[in-house]
Structures are given as structure tokens and as C-alpha cells.
Design a protein around this motif. Structure first.
Motif, PDB file in Angstrom:
ATOM      1  N   SER A 174       0.843  -1.198   0.000  1.00 53.32           N
ATOM      2  CA  SER A 174       0.000   0.000   0.000  1.00 53.32           C
ATOM      3  C   SER A 174       0.881   1.251   0.000  1.00 53.32           C
ATOM      4  CB  SER A 174      -0.947   0.010   1.197  1.00 53.32           C
ATOM      5  OG  SER A 174      -0.227   0.055   2.399  1.00 53.32           O
ATOM      6  N   GLY A 175       2.006   1.194   0.688  1.00 53.96           N
ATOM      7  CA  GLY A 175       2.930   2.331   0.671  1.00 53.96           C
ATOM      8  C   GLY A 175       3.493   2.547  -0.724  1.00 53.96           C
ATOM      9  N   LEU A 176       3.854   1.438  -1.371  1.00 57.55           N
ATOM     10  CA  LEU A 176       4.377   1.519  -2.737  1.00 57.55           C
ATOM     11  C   LEU A 176       3.327   2.101  -3.677  1.00 57.55           C
ATOM     12  CD1 LEU A 176       6.784   0.624  -4.593  1.00 57.55           C
ATOM     13  CD2 LEU A 176       5.491  -1.469  -4.998  1.00 57.55           C
ATOM     14  N   SER A 177       2.094   1.646  -3.499  1.00 58.30           N
ATOM     15  CA  SER A 177       1.005   2.057  -4.362  1.00 58.30           C
ATOM     16  C   SER A 177       0.666   3.534  -4.167  1.00 58.30           C
ATOM     17  CB  SER A 177      -0.222   1.202  -4.047  1.00 58.30           C
ATOM     18  OG  SER A 177      -1.198   1.355  -5.023  1.00 58.30           O
ATOM     19  N   LEU A 178       0.729   3.975  -2.919  1.00 55.69           N
ATOM     20  CA  LEU A 178       0.470   5.382  -2.603  1.00 55.69           C
ATOM     21  C   LEU A 178       1.452   6.287  -3.344  1.00 55.69           C
ATOM     22  CD1 LEU A 178      -1.390   6.944  -0.605  1.00 55.69           C
ATOM     23  CD2 LEU A 178       0.496   6.879   1.027  1.00 55.69           C
ATOM     24  N   VAL A 179       2.722   5.932  -3.261  1.00 50.95           N
ATOM     25  CA  VAL A 179       3.757   6.740  -3.904  1.00 50.95           C
ATOM     26  C   VAL A 179       3.620   6.678  -5.428  1.00 50.95           C
ATOM     27  CG1 VAL A 179       6.251   6.905  -4.286  1.00 50.95           C
ATOM     28  CG2 VAL A 179       5.352   6.561  -1.980  1.00 50.95           C
ATOM     29  N   LEU A 180       3.306   5.483  -5.922  1.00 49.91           N
ATOM     30  CA  LEU A 180       3.133   5.313  -7.359  1.00 49.91           C
ATOM     31  C   LEU A 180       1.932   6.115  -7.860  1.00 49.91           C
ATOM     32  CD1 LEU A 180       4.279   3.655  -9.719  1.00 49.91           C
ATOM     33  CD2 LEU A 180       2.621   1.892  -9.173  1.00 49.91           C
ATOM     34  N   GLY A 181       0.860   6.092  -7.097  1.00 55.15           N
ATOM     35  CA  GLY A 181      -0.364   6.758  -7.533  1.00 55.15           C
ATOM     36  C   GLY A 181      -0.265   8.270  -7.473  1.00 55.15           C
ATOM     37  N   ASN A 217      -4.001   2.188  -6.487  1.00 55.75           N
ATOM     38  CA  ASN A 217      -5.234   1.984  -5.735  1.00 55.75           C
ATOM     39  C   ASN A 217      -4.937   1.206  -4.448  1.00 55.75           C
ATOM     40  OD1 ASN A 217      -7.725   0.916  -4.765  1.00 55.75           O
ATOM     41  ND2 ASN A 217      -8.631   1.351  -6.777  1.00 55.75           N
ATOM     42  N   ILE A 218      -5.170   1.866  -3.323  1.00 60.50           N
ATOM     43  CA  ILE A 218      -4.798   1.253  -2.045  1.00 60.50           C
ATOM     44  C   ILE A 218      -5.644   0.017  -1.748  1.00 60.50           C
ATOM     45  CG2 ILE A 218      -4.875   1.646   0.435  1.00 60.50           C
ATOM     46  CD1 ILE A 218      -3.823   4.479  -0.262  1.00 60.50           C
ATOM     47  N   TRP A 219      -6.930   0.061  -2.132  1.00 61.99           N
ATOM     48  CA  TRP A 219      -7.777  -1.120  -1.925  1.00 61.99           C
ATOM     49  C   TRP A 219      -7.367  -2.236  -2.865  1.00 61.99           C
ATOM     50  CZ3 TRP A 219      -8.968  -0.389   2.557  1.00 61.99           C
ATOM     51  CH2 TRP A 219      -9.264   0.886   3.015  1.00 61.99           C
ATOM     52  N   GLY A 220      -6.838  -1.841  -4.019  1.00 56.49           N
ATOM     53  CA  GLY A 220      -6.278  -2.827  -4.929  1.00 56.49           C
ATOM     54  C   GLY A 220      -5.093  -3.523  -4.284  1.00 56.49           C
ATOM     55  N   ALA A 221      -4.291  -2.742  -3.549  1.00 58.16           N
ATOM     56  CA  ALA A 221      -3.140  -3.335  -2.858  1.00 58.16           C
ATOM     57  C   ALA A 221      -3.624  -4.342  -1.815  1.00 58.16           C
ATOM     58  CB  ALA A 221      -2.292  -2.247  -2.205  1.00 58.16           C
ATOM     59  N   LEU A 222      -4.726  -4.015  -1.156  1.00 62.04           N
ATOM     60  CA  LEU A 222      -5.272  -4.937  -0.158  1.00 62.04           C
ATOM     61  C   LEU A 222      -5.729  -6.231  -0.837  1.00 62.04           C
ATOM     62  CD1 LEU A 222      -6.171  -5.613   2.682  1.00 62.04           C
ATOM     63  CD2 LEU A 222      -8.281  -4.340   2.280  1.00 62.04           C
ATOM     64  N   ILE A 250      -4.970  16.501   3.493  1.00 60.96           N
ATOM     65  CA  ILE A 250      -3.814  16.090   2.685  1.00 60.96           C
ATOM     66  C   ILE A 250      -4.169  14.880   1.825  1.00 60.96           C
ATOM     67  CG2 ILE A 250      -2.738  14.628   4.454  1.00 60.96           C
ATOM     68  CD1 ILE A 250      -0.074  15.829   3.345  1.00 60.96           C
ATOM     69  N   GLY A 251      -5.033  14.007   2.354  1.00 67.85           N
ATOM     70  CA  GLY A 251      -5.475  12.861   1.572  1.00 67.85           C
ATOM     71  C   GLY A 251      -6.289  13.294   0.369  1.00 67.85           C
ATOM     72  N   LYS A 252      -7.184  14.243   0.594  1.00 64.91           N
ATOM     73  CA  LYS A 252      -8.002  14.727  -0.517  1.00 64.91           C
ATOM     74  C   LYS A 252      -7.133  15.406  -1.563  1.00 64.91           C
ATOM     75  CE  LYS A 252     -11.845  15.239   2.620  1.00 64.91           C
ATOM     76  NZ  LYS A 252     -12.692  16.145   3.407  1.00 64.91           N
ATOM     77  N   ILE A 253      -6.184  16.212  -1.081  1.00 64.96           N
ATOM     78  CA  ILE A 253      -5.289  16.888  -2.025  1.00 64.96           C
ATOM     79  C   ILE A 253      -4.486  15.856  -2.808  1.00 64.96           C
ATOM     80  CG2 ILE A 253      -3.271  18.379  -2.226  1.00 64.96           C
ATOM     81  CD1 ILE A 253      -4.322  19.897   0.227  1.00 64.96           C
ATOM     82  N   SER A 254      -4.051  14.812  -2.130  1.00 63.55           N
ATOM     83  CA  SER A 254      -3.227  13.850  -2.856  1.00 63.55           C
ATOM     84  C   SER A 254      -4.059  13.066  -3.871  1.00 63.55           C
ATOM     85  CB  SER A 254      -2.468  12.924  -1.908  1.00 63.55           C
ATOM     86  OG  SER A 254      -3.364  12.179  -1.144  1.00 63.55           O
ATOM     87  N   ARG A 255      -5.341  12.838  -3.566  1.00 63.83           N
ATOM     88  CA  ARG A 255      -6.189  12.205  -4.584  1.00 63.83           C
ATOM     89  C   ARG A 255      -6.367  13.111  -5.790  1.00 63.83           C
ATOM     90  NH1 ARG A 255     -10.775  11.669  -0.885  1.00 63.83           N
ATOM     91  NH2 ARG A 255     -12.162  11.431  -2.663  1.00 63.83           N
ATOM     92  N   ALA A 256      -6.451  14.391  -5.529  1.00 62.92           N
ATOM     93  CA  ALA A 256      -6.566  15.340  -6.647  1.00 62.92           C
ATOM     94  C   ALA A 256      -5.255  15.390  -7.429  1.00 62.92           C
ATOM     95  CB  ALA A 256      -6.937  16.724  -6.130  1.00 62.92           C
ATOM     96  N   ALA A 257      -4.144  15.417  -6.697  1.00 66.18           N
ATOM     97  CA  ALA A 257      -2.837  15.537  -7.351  1.00 66.18           C
ATOM     98  C   ALA A 257      -2.503  14.299  -8.162  1.00 66.18           C
ATOM     99  CB  ALA A 257      -1.748  15.803  -6.316  1.00 66.18           C
ATOM    100  N   ALA A 258      -3.042  13.158  -7.743  1.00 65.83           N
ATOM    101  CA  ALA A 258      -2.791  11.926  -8.485  1.00 65.83           C
ATOM    102  C   ALA A 258      -3.306  12.062  -9.907  1.00 65.83           C
ATOM    103  CB  ALA A 258      -3.456  10.740  -7.791  1.00 65.83           C
TER     104      ALA A 258
END
Ligand SMILES: Nc1ncnc2c1ncn2[C@@H]1O[C@H](COP(=O)(O)OP(=O)(O)OP(=O)(O)O)[C@@H](O)[C@H]1O
Ligand SMILES: [Mg+2]
Lengths: 296, 233
Positions: free
Chosen positions: A29-36, A246-251, A174-182
Motif C-alpha cells: 500500500s505504501g508503494l502504491s500510494l507513492v506510485l499513484g 489503488n490502495i484497496w487494490g493493494a489490499l 492532505i489525503g483529498k489533495i493527494s487524490r486530486a494531485a494523483a
């Protein structure tokens, strides 16, 4: 062997698989977060996991094997890894975001080699091990079979991290901003947000998760050189079958990986190791884009 | 309020803007008219610092902002409404507004979410819907609402009516002129002459990356020849 025992063994093996899933989920999930969000395929994510395990070992050693050692290690290791990632991000990667993915891939690959050597320099090439605190040692019985307490602990941590990530991405600014920035980082800047700091924060959180995974895995295996390679391959496969970023994808990917692995051990121990890879191939045959929506 | 002086802007090797100059004074609505590909968006992007000009100067309220980082432009009080409705598609309407909320240095908090919903009541009903699922008109309202949340004193509006049904266009027109009444200064890029001529105080015409004409809006309205030459009729 009666059907009853087989069922019990099966259930127990599923539980073991789920606890392995926890580690895989935390790391990927950490990898996916950075990738996304940052669009960085961070090859040295696995190195940070390994460093997390080694820091956990050292932190526990400093405390001279007191029962408290593990708990301190569990806090210190991910924070130490987060600090390393902060330095790397502010020092180098924050200047590289506009580069092509191939360049970023090569840069992170170079860092994986550097980190591998650094670990060798600092900790040597011997095996290390870290024992779980007494309260998490030993077994208790489930379905009449022994189930390691430490795995049960992992089964508690997994959902906590998943909840934390859900909360972070959906409920915090910050989560919302990062979803937008993705999806559109230029536009995030055009509403007045300094994207650079958001990226730094996301990168650090992602790397923190690698460190946490390393600390959590430490009591379950030898801490060695090469841990980085094994995990990064698995983590990338998980992210790919789950859907990039996708973090849920990582799960989901971690569940598939962890469960096929443990079922493999049960049904065909000599070839257990290939089961997760077969699962990956099957998933990719039917959903080459990954199971859940990719942000790419 | 805004002075653009002799800017040259490039995308890689292609030279797009040639010696573009324009000024916008406080509380004016100024339109930048031009055909497809004339360089309207590029001009606005140059002001925002999204594509920094390679030569020339841009000043905002007397200070040099040439090549500024976009987020800094916003913090100085410049709002930006992009041309292609770039809403944050994965976020709800309300989250789009939430992350955009800020007050520029030395500015006043005129707009907050409540105020924006009062201004665009249609957005209030769909506040929890994902922005990516909105209709074109709703997305356009959202991009304007989002820019308002940054509490700008100066707004760059890039073709807000492009591709919208006439009724929606009329509604947006009313709202944009309503913004003028709040004291906002606007630079409006448009292809739609009707909208631009109806809203603006002054107009510029850009063609092939160079300014071909500028003058008060009544003069531009009267000058059919120049409009025929540079704009679609
Ligand atoms: N990212 C880019 N890279 C290269 N060329 C570009 C890029 N964006 C725009 N151009 C070119 O720059 C020129 C001006 O484009 P611009 O978007 O400013 O026009 P416009 O007046 O806004 O047109 P429209 O009415 O279609 O929005 C066009 O010739 C376009 O092809
Ligand atoms: Mg345009």
C-alpha cells in the motif's frame, strides 16, 4: 486423516496466510500510494523495508533485549525510515518529479543498490534476528491446532493500518489533495496548493509503511541482505494486479498473494512458492489493467 | 492591475506567443478573443506561470510575477478557471471546494463554501457527488466555484461557455456579471463573441499568437470588419 482435521489445518493455514497478507498489504500500500500520487515507481521501497527490519533489530539491541525492545523498535524503525525518505525526497526526488517515468525508475533502482551496500556496511552480512515480546510469543489453540500469537497480532494490525489509510485518504485534507494531485497535479497548484510539500508528505507516509512492514516482519524471519529484492518483486506484482495506485487494490492483491501462498503450502508444499505467481498470471490474463481502478 | 508586456511563450520549440502585451485595470472585465489555436489559453497560462514566457514581463499589482509558480500566483490573489473543465474528478463537489479554500496574503475572506453554494445553488444539491460524474455545465460551475474559493481579486477565465447549451451559457453570463459586482477583475478568454461582447468593458483580439486589435467594447462591436477578419462570425 479425517476430513475434520483437514478442515482445521486448512482454516489455520488461511489464518497464517492472512497474517502474511498483512505485511504484504502494509508494504505494497505504501508503494502504491507513492506510485499513484507521485508517479514514482519506487524500486528502493523494498530497501526501506529491509532497513526497517535492521533498524528494528538495532533498536531492540540497544535496549538489551528487554521486553520493551520490540515495541520501541516498532515505533523507531518506521520513523527512522521516514526520516531517511524525507532526506532523499527533499534532497533529490523533489527536483525530479517532472522527469520521465523511466528516469525515475532508474534513479530509484540506483538507490536500491546504494541502500543495499549501505546496509552491508552498517550491519554486515550476517543474519540477524529479533524476537517478539513475551506476550506475543508462543501459541494458542484455534480449531484444535496451535496458532502463533504473533500472527494473531499481525491480524489485528492489518485492519488498523487499512483503516488508517482509508481515514488518511478520505477524511484528511492532505489525503483529498493527494487524490486530486494523483490525477491533475498542475491544477492542484492552480488552486494555490504547494504540491511539492504534499508530495513530500505522501512520499514519507509511503516509506513509513515500508519501514513498518520491515519492523513487523522482523520477528517472523531472519533479517538478511536480500530481503529487499524478495519483497519488492512481490509488492510490485501486488500493486499491478490490484490496480496501480489503488490502495484497496493493494489490499486485494495482498490477499490473493498471501492466501494462494498459504494454500499452496497446504496442498503442494514443494511448489508452494509458484502458487502466488500463477494467481498473478491468471488475474492479469483476465484483467490486465488490474482488479480495481488504476489511477494511471 | 495586470500588465503583460511583450511576452514570448513557447511550448518546447514551438513559438506560440509573439510579443503579446495587454493590461487589465481594477474592476474591469477584459476579453481576449480569438479563434481556435490563436493563443488565448497560452496567454492565460503564461500569466499563471503554468507556461512561463521566455521573454517579456508580467506584473501584477506592480510586482513582477513573470514565471511565478502557479500556487504563488493564487496566493497573490489570482484565480484560474482552466479551459477544459479540469475538476478533480475523484473528489466530491464539496471536496473540490474544500481543498481550494484559502485567503490570499492581505486579501479578505469573501467566499467560503456556504457563500459559493448560495451563488451556485445547483452545486449544493450535488455536493456529495463525484465531480467526474457531473454534466458539462455543472463541471464548469464547479471550476468557477473552486476558483472563487481561493478568494481571488483577479480572475482568469478560460472559455467558460465552451460547449454548453445556450440556456446554461445565459445562466453563466448572469453569474459572471454578478462577479463583477463583487469587485472582481476578470480577464476572459472567449471564442463566443456574443458572450464576450456582452460581458466585457474592453477587448483584445489575438490571432496566431499576436495581438491584432484592442479597444473599448463598443468600438469592437461596431467594427465588423475586424471581427470578420479574425473571428468566426
Ligand atoms: N502543450 C502544448 N504543446 C505544444 N503546442 C501546444 C500546446 N498547447 C497548445 N499548443 C499550441 O499552441 C497554440 C495556441 O494554443 P492555445 O491553447 O493557446 O489556443 P486557444 O486560443 O486557447 O485555442 P482554443 O480556442 O482552441 O482553446 C496552438 O497552435 C496549439 O496547437
Ligand atoms: Mg484555449
Amino acid at each position: 486423516m479425517t476430513a475434520n482435521i483437514t478442515w482445521a489445518a486448512f482454516s489455520q493455514q488461511i489464518l497464517v496466510g492472512l497474517s502474511k497478507t498483512t505485511i504484504l498489504f502494509i508494504v505494497s500500500s505504501g508503494l502504491s500510494l507513492v506510485l499513484g500520487v507521485l508517479r514514482i515507481p519506487n524500486v528502493f521501497h523494498g530497501s526501506l523495508y529491509m532497513i526497517g527490519a535492521f533498524i528494528a533489530y538495532s533498536a531492540a539491541m540497544v535496549l538489551g533485549g528487554s521486553p520493551l525492545g520490540f515495541w520501541v523498535a516498532l515505533v523507531v524503525a518506521p520513523l527512522g525510515v521516514a526520516l531517511i525518505s524525507l532526506i532523499v525526497e527533499r534532497g533529490l526526488f523533489c527536483r525530479l518529479y517532472e522527469r520521465e517515468h523511466l528516469m525515475l525508475l532508474l534513479f530509484t533502482f540506483a538507490f536500491m543498490l546504494v541502500f543495499g551496500d549501505l546496509v552491508k556496511l552498517v550491519w554486515g552480512s550476517d543474519y540477524r534476528s529479533l524476537s517478539a515480546p513475551p506476550i506475543l510469543q508462543g501459541y494458542f489453540s484455534i480449531f484444535g491446532l496451535p496458532f502463533p500469537r504473533y500472527n494473531a497480532f499481525l491480524l489485528l494490525i492489518g485492519p488498523l493500518v487499512a483503516f488508517g489509510l482509508w481515514f488518511l485518504t478520505n477524511k484528511t485534507k492532505i489525503g483529498k489533495i493527494s487524490r486530486a494531485a494523483a490525477v491533475d497535479r498542475e491544477m492542484v497548484g492552480a488552486v494555490g496548493i504547494n504540491v511539492s510539500w504534499v508530495f513530500a508528505a505522501v512520499f514519507i507516509i509511503g516509506c513509513f509503511l515500508a519501514g513498518l512492514g520491515g519492523a513487523l516482519v522482523a520477528p517472523t524471519q531472519n533479517i538478511t541482505q536480500g530481503m529487499d529484492h524478495a519483497i519488492i518483486i512481490e509488492a510490485f506484482l501486488i500493486v499491478i494486479i490490484g490496480g496501480l495506485g489503488n490502495i484497496w487494490g493493494a489490499l486485494l492483491g495482498a490477499l490473493i498473494f498471501g492466501l494462494t501462498d498459504s494454500i499452496g503450502i497446504l496442498v503442494w508444499p514443494q511448489f508452494a512458492i509458484v502458487f502466488p505467481y500463477i494467481a498473478v498470471v491468471v488475474v492479469l490474463m483476465f484483467r490486465p489493467q488490474g482488479l480495481l481502478k488504476s489511477v494511471w | 492591475m495586470l500588465q503583460v508586456e511583450n511576452i514570448h511563450t513557447f511550448y518546447g520549440l514551438s513559438h506560440i506567443l509573439f510579443d503579446v502585451s495587454l493590461t487589465v485595470s481594477e474592476r474591469e472585465i477584459v476579453c481576449l478573443l480569438g479563434r481556435n489555436g490563436a493563443g488565448k489559453s497560452t496567454t492565460l497560462r503564461s500569466v499563471m506561470g503554468m507556461t512561463a514566457p521566455r521573454r517579456g514581463n508580467i506584473a501584477y499589482k506592480g510586482s513582477n510575477i513573470t514565471g511565478i509558480k502557479p500556487y504563488r500566483a493564487v496566493r497573490l490573489g489570482i484565480g484560474y478557471v482552466p479551459d477544459d473543465r479540469r475538476v478533480f474528478a475523484d473528489l466530491s463537489v464539496d471536496e473540490n471546494l474544500e481543498i481550494s479554500e484559502r485567503v490570499p496574503k492581505g486579501g479578505v475572506r469573501h467566499w467560503d463554501r456556504k457563500r459559493v453554494y448560495d451563488f451556485f445553488p445547483a452545486l449544493q444539491y450535488i455536493m456529495s457527488r463525484k465531480a467526474g460524474l457531473l454534466s458539462g455545465g455543472e463541471q464548469q460551475m464547479l471550476t468557477i466555484a473552486r476558483a472563487l474559493m481561493t478568494n481571488p481579486e483577479f480572475l482568469l477565465l478560460d472559455e467558460p461557455t465552451e460547449g454548453l447549451a445556450p440556456m446554461v451559457v445565459r445562466m453563466l453570463e448572469t453569474q459572471i456579471s454578478g462577479l463583477r459586482d463583487t469587485g472582481l477583475t476578470v480577464l476572459l478568454a472567449e471564442q463566443n463573441q456574443k458572450v464576450a461582447l456582452g460581458l466585457s468593458d474592453r477587448g483584445y483580439i489575438i490571432d496566431n499568437g499576436a495581438i491584432r486589435y484592442h479597444g473599448p467594447i463598443d468600438e469592437l462591436k461596431a467594427n465588423e470588419e475586424i471581427r470578420k477578419k479574425y473571428l468566426l462570425v
